[in-house]
Design a protein around this motif. Structure first.
Motif, mmCIF file in Angstrom:
data_model
loop_
_atom_site.group_PDB
_atom_site.id
_atom_site.type_symbol
_atom_site.label_atom_id
_atom_site.label_comp_id
_atom_site.label_asym_id
_atom_site.label_seq_id
_atom_site.Cartn_x
_atom_site.Cartn_y
_atom_site.Cartn_z
ATOM 1 N N ARG A 156 0.835 -1.221 0.069
ATOM 2 C CA ARG A 156 -0.104 -0.216 -0.067
ATOM 3 C C ARG A 156 0.965 1.061 -0.043
ATOM 4 O O ARG A 156 1.960 1.195 -0.102
ATOM 5 N N LYS A 195 -0.749 0.392 -4.110
ATOM 6 C CA LYS A 195 -2.293 0.837 -4.263
ATOM 7 C C LYS A 195 -2.936 0.002 -3.205
ATOM 8 O O LYS A 195 -2.452 -1.159 -2.959
ATOM 9 N N GLY A 196 -4.184 0.520 -2.875
ATOM 10 C CA GLY A 196 -5.137 -0.301 -2.139
ATOM 11 C C GLY A 196 -4.651 -0.598 -0.686
ATOM 12 O O GLY A 196 -3.727 0.181 -0.258
ATOM 13 N N THR A 199 -5.792 -5.432 2.661
ATOM 14 C CA THR A 199 -6.739 -6.591 2.253
ATOM 15 C C THR A 199 -6.357 -6.658 0.809
ATOM 16 O O THR A 199 -6.179 -7.965 0.354
ATOM 17 N N ASP A 200 -6.252 -5.869 0.191
ATOM 18 C CA ASP A 200 -5.997 -5.795 -1.327
ATOM 19 C C ASP A 200 -4.574 -6.474 -1.593
ATOM 20 O O ASP A 200 -4.247 -7.170 -2.378
ATOM 21 N N GLN A 201 -3.569 -6.186 -0.681
ATOM 22 C CA GLN A 201 -2.252 -6.844 -0.708
ATOM 23 C C GLN A 201 -2.207 -8.215 -0.614
ATOM 24 O O GLN A 201 -2.018 -8.990 -1.231
ATOM 25 N N LYS A 203 -4.894 -10.390 -1.067
ATOM 26 C CA LYS A 203 -5.541 -10.795 -2.377
ATOM 27 C C LYS A 203 -4.581 -11.111 -3.484
ATOM 28 O O LYS A 203 -4.406 -11.841 -4.110
ATOM 29 N N ALA A 204 -3.810 -9.977 -3.491
ATOM 30 C CA ALA A 204 -2.907 -10.010 -4.711
ATOM 31 C C ALA A 204 -2.051 -10.896 -4.536
ATOM 32 O O ALA A 204 -1.437 -11.672 -5.500
#
Ligand code: FE
Length: 338
Positions: A156, A195-196, A199-201, A203-204
């Motif tokens: 992030r 970015k994000g 939780t986005d990390q 998922k990625a």
């Protein structure tokens, strides 16, 4: 006429004495946005009869609001997450010192300052894709700058308080020059521009878009105990490393708060802060929001949190994170970690 006026004055005075007893209200400015906190506050009202008037907002907005309201601010207590933000609020002069035997005995010394207190902790851990990397490759924060991770790291924004606090701790341990070299290495390893959120990390990493990232622990526990089978399956692809176990310990951060300097309701404010350090409130943090209690010996009932296991935490006093915050921002700017 004179008699009437003094009668009115008397009535007004009587009313202003009577009002607080009938309707005790604590104005809580909160930048915590967790659903499970509802029960935490309702329980306080039940115990004390003090109603909580919650003003919610983004951290920076709330701090700005308290500042603009000045001496007239109705705020009694300000709570938020991350030492970086609490330090900022303190720097702006928003808090009053609190002397409380309860807080002093229940909260360990490294998790409080004279003006603000931690009520829960979370750790910033390394997560990796099990089929892309081995745990041995990512044992330390320092390893994230290792050239072998080129094109594999997701993050992030560097400007986010979670990362600022982490970098602040690295400066405390490794010094500014070494941390800047590290930040350049980190930027060179990015799989994509930052970015994000955390939780986005996660998922990625699970999807294999990146091999490695960092995340706060409560996001991981939340997915592990999710009602959705897809979330739980996703977590099977993600490995978790407690960073720096052989050296400085894993970086921990906090949620916390303090009494606002202009509080008209100091007794209730201190009572609320003390309540947050009670066994009951501490359990809400753990069982509701997957954070660790700061008070020793509190029995929790959260299998996902327990399953994360035990680890060596960085004992750096949280007040120290504040000291390096500006340096951390400059180091990240110079390294191009935005
Ligand atoms: Fe968060």
């Amino acid at each position: 006429m004179k008699i009437r006026l003094s009668l009115i004055a008397f009535a007004l005075a009587a009313a202003s004495f009577a009002a607080p007893a009938q309707d005790k209200v604590l104005n809580l400015y909160s930048a915590r946005h967790y659903q499970t906190d509802e029960a935490l506050y309702a329980n306080f009202t039940q115990q004390t009869g003090i109603r909580i008037n919650r003003i919610e907002g983004k951290e920076e907005e709330l701090m700005e609001r308290i500042r603009n309201e000045g001496a007239n601010s109705p705020a009694d207590v300000f709570i938020t997450v991350d030492a970086a933000r609490l330090a900022k609020a303190d720097e702006l002069g928003l808090f009053a010192p609190v002397k409380s035997k309860v807080l002093e005995t229940r909260i360990p010394a490294h998790l409080r300052t004279a003006t603000w207190f931690a009520f829960s902790t979370r750790a910033r851990v390394i997560i990796y894709n099990r089929s892309a990397l081995r745990a041995e490759q990512v044992q330390t924060y320092e390893s994230l700058a290792d050239p072998q991770l080129k094109g594999k790291l997701c993050s992030r924004s560097g400007a986010h308080p979670y990362n600022l606090s982490l970098v602040s701790s690295l400066i405390a341990h490794d010094g500014e020059a070494q941390t800047e070299a590290w930040a350049r290495g980190v930027v060179a390893n990015f799989a994509r521009a930052p970015k994000g959120g955390d939780t986005d990390q996660i998922k990625a990493v699970a999807a294999g878009e990146c091999g490695v990232a960092v995340s706060n622990t409560y996001y991981l526990a939340r997915l592990v105990r999710s009602d959705k089978i897809d979330d739980r399956r996703m977590m099977e692809r993600v490995g978790i490393v407690w960073p720096n176990q052989a050296t400085t310990g894993t970086h921990i951060n906090i949620s916390g708060g303090g009494m606002v300097k202009t509080s008209k309701n100091q007794e209730a404010a201190v009572r609320f802060l003390e309540y947050l350090a009670s066994d009951e409130a501490q359990r809400y943090f753990a069982d509701g929001n997957n954070e660790w209690p700061v008070v020793d010996g509190v029995v929790t009932n959260n299998p996902a949190l327990t399953a994360l296991g035990k680890f060596k935490a960085d004992p750096l006093p949280i007040g120290m994170l504040a000291k390096n915050m500006v340096a951390a921002q400059m180091v990240l700017d110079r390294a191009g970690f935005r």
